[in-house]
Design a protein around this motif. Sequence first.
Motif, PDB file in Angstrom:
ATOM      1  N   UNK A  89      39.170  40.381  29.356  1.00  0.00           N
ATOM      2  CA  UNK A  89      37.898  40.859  29.901  1.00  0.00           C
ATOM      3  C   UNK A  89      36.927  39.708  30.155  1.00  0.00           C
ATOM      4  N   UNK A  90      35.940  39.978  30.978  1.00  0.00           N
ATOM      5  CA  UNK A  90      34.871  39.014  31.209  1.00  0.00           C
ATOM      6  C   UNK A  90      34.140  38.783  29.886  1.00  0.00           C
ATOM      7  N   UNK A  91      33.509  37.622  29.793  1.00  0.00           N
ATOM      8  CA  UNK A  91      32.759  37.283  28.591  1.00  0.00           C
ATOM      9  C   UNK A  91      31.345  36.875  28.968  1.00  0.00           C
ATOM     10  N   UNK A  92      30.461  36.937  28.000  1.00  0.00           N
ATOM     11  CA  UNK A  92      29.071  36.527  28.168  1.00  0.00           C
ATOM     12  C   UNK A  92      28.860  35.257  27.343  1.00  0.00           C
ATOM     13  N   UNK A  93      28.139  34.300  27.919  1.00  0.00           N
ATOM     14  CA  UNK A  93      27.812  33.056  27.236  1.00  0.00           C
ATOM     15  C   UNK A  93      26.303  32.892  27.149  1.00  0.00           C
ATOM     16  N   UNK A  94      25.851  32.280  26.065  1.00  0.00           N
ATOM     17  CA  UNK A  94      24.468  31.841  25.921  1.00  0.00           C
ATOM     18  C   UNK A  94      24.500  30.349  25.634  1.00  0.00           C
ATOM     19  N   UNK A  95      23.654  29.587  26.312  1.00  0.00           N
ATOM     20  CA  UNK A  95      23.566  28.148  26.115  1.00  0.00           C
ATOM     21  C   UNK A  95      22.180  27.808  25.586  1.00  0.00           C
ATOM     22  N   UNK A  96      22.139  27.116  24.455  1.00  0.00           N
ATOM     23  CA  UNK A  96      20.890  26.714  23.829  1.00  0.00           C
ATOM     24  C   UNK A  96      20.838  25.193  23.825  1.00  0.00           C
ATOM     25  N   UNK A  97      19.815  24.616  24.455  1.00  0.00           N
ATOM     26  CA  UNK A  97      19.629  23.167  24.463  1.00  0.00           C
ATOM     27  C   UNK A  97      18.802  22.789  23.236  1.00  0.00           C
ATOM     28  N   UNK A  98      19.455  22.138  22.277  1.00  0.00           N
ATOM     29  CA  UNK A  98      18.742  21.737  21.063  1.00  0.00           C
ATOM     30  C   UNK A  98      17.907  20.488  21.294  1.00  0.00           C
ATOM     31  N   UNK A  99      18.413  19.596  22.111  1.00  0.00           N
ATOM     32  CA  UNK A  99      17.758  18.326  22.439  1.00  0.00           C
ATOM     33  C   UNK A  99      18.441  17.830  23.713  1.00  0.00           C
ATOM     34  N   UNK A 100      17.862  16.833  24.367  1.00  0.00           N
ATOM     35  CA  UNK A 100      18.546  16.310  25.564  1.00  0.00           C
ATOM     36  C   UNK A 100      19.991  15.915  25.237  1.00  0.00           C
ATOM     37  N   UNK A 101      20.924  16.514  25.960  1.00  0.00           N
ATOM     38  CA  UNK A 101      22.331  16.192  25.770  1.00  0.00           C
ATOM     39  C   UNK A 101      23.019  16.913  24.632  1.00  0.00           C
ATOM     40  N   UNK A 102      22.317  17.791  23.919  1.00  0.00           N
ATOM     41  CA  UNK A 102      22.914  18.526  22.802  1.00  0.00           C
ATOM     42  C   UNK A 102      22.808  20.019  23.112  1.00  0.00           C
ATOM     43  N   UNK A 103      23.956  20.646  23.383  1.00  0.00           N
ATOM     44  CA  UNK A 103      23.991  22.059  23.758  1.00  0.00           C
ATOM     45  C   UNK A 103      24.897  22.819  22.796  1.00  0.00           C
ATOM     46  N   UNK A 104      24.439  23.986  22.404  1.00  0.00           N
ATOM     47  CA  UNK A 104      25.252  24.898  21.600  1.00  0.00           C
ATOM     48  C   UNK A 104      25.482  26.140  22.448  1.00  0.00           C
ATOM     49  N   UNK A 105      26.738  26.576  22.496  1.00  0.00           N
ATOM     50  CA  UNK A 105      27.118  27.766  23.261  1.00  0.00           C
ATOM     51  C   UNK A 105      27.530  28.868  22.292  1.00  0.00           C
ATOM     52  N   UNK A 106      27.143  30.086  22.628  1.00  0.00           N
ATOM     53  CA  UNK A 106      27.626  31.268  21.915  1.00  0.00           C
ATOM     54  C   UNK A 106      28.331  32.126  22.957  1.00  0.00           C
ATOM     55  N   UNK A 107      29.483  32.682  22.595  1.00  0.00           N
ATOM     56  CA  UNK A 107      30.274  33.452  23.551  1.00  0.00           C
ATOM     57  C   UNK A 107      30.767  34.734  22.874  1.00  0.00           C
ATOM     58  N   UNK A 108      30.829  35.799  23.669  1.00  0.00           N
ATOM     59  CA  UNK A 108      31.351  37.074  23.177  1.00  0.00           C
ATOM     60  C   UNK A 108      31.943  37.849  24.342  1.00  0.00           C
ATOM     61  N   UNK A 109      32.742  38.848  24.048  1.00  0.00           N
ATOM     62  CA  UNK A 109      33.261  39.725  25.086  1.00  0.00           C
ATOM     63  C   UNK A 109      32.078  40.443  25.739  1.00  0.00           C
ATOM     64  N   UNK A 110      32.104  40.596  27.050  1.00  0.00           N
ATOM     65  CA  UNK A 110      30.964  41.183  27.765  1.00  0.00           C
ATOM     66  C   UNK A 110      30.517  42.542  27.225  1.00  0.00           C
TER      67      UNK A 110
END
Length: 132
Positions: free
Chosen positions: A106-127
């Motif tokens: 199935x398709x998934x949903x992602x969230x991208x959080x920029x903690x600082x320049x060049x530092x990204x945390x992604x959260x992913x789950x089934x849509x």
Amino acid sequence: MQLDHATIVTGDLDTARRFFVDIAGLTEGARPPFSVDGYWLYLNGRPALHLIAATAPATSGRAAPRIDRLAFRMESAAEWQVLLGRLDAAGVGYQSAQVPQMGVHPAERQLFVALAPGVVIEFVTASPHAQP
């Protein structure tokens, strides 16, 4: 929550793929039809490493490789909603994206959080888990 994958952005996809497949023992596997070139490399049946083509060259004329982000998978709708509540309560901004459906997956949903320049945390789950 569990660590889902790491992403490496590089200007030399084939060399990186060969290293991780031929030397490290990961296997190349299916990847959704994103608009940028890349590979998903699997470990124990799961896509653990995403290789992505660098789209912006470094100042030397060659794209600088980098570890782009860490991604955490949320397995339940409740866990996803708790995350959204925490982000909103803390006033932490994020960007949302949809991973295209791939075959029976199935398709998934992602969230991208920029903690600082060049530092990204992604959260992913089934849509379906990401629906309000």
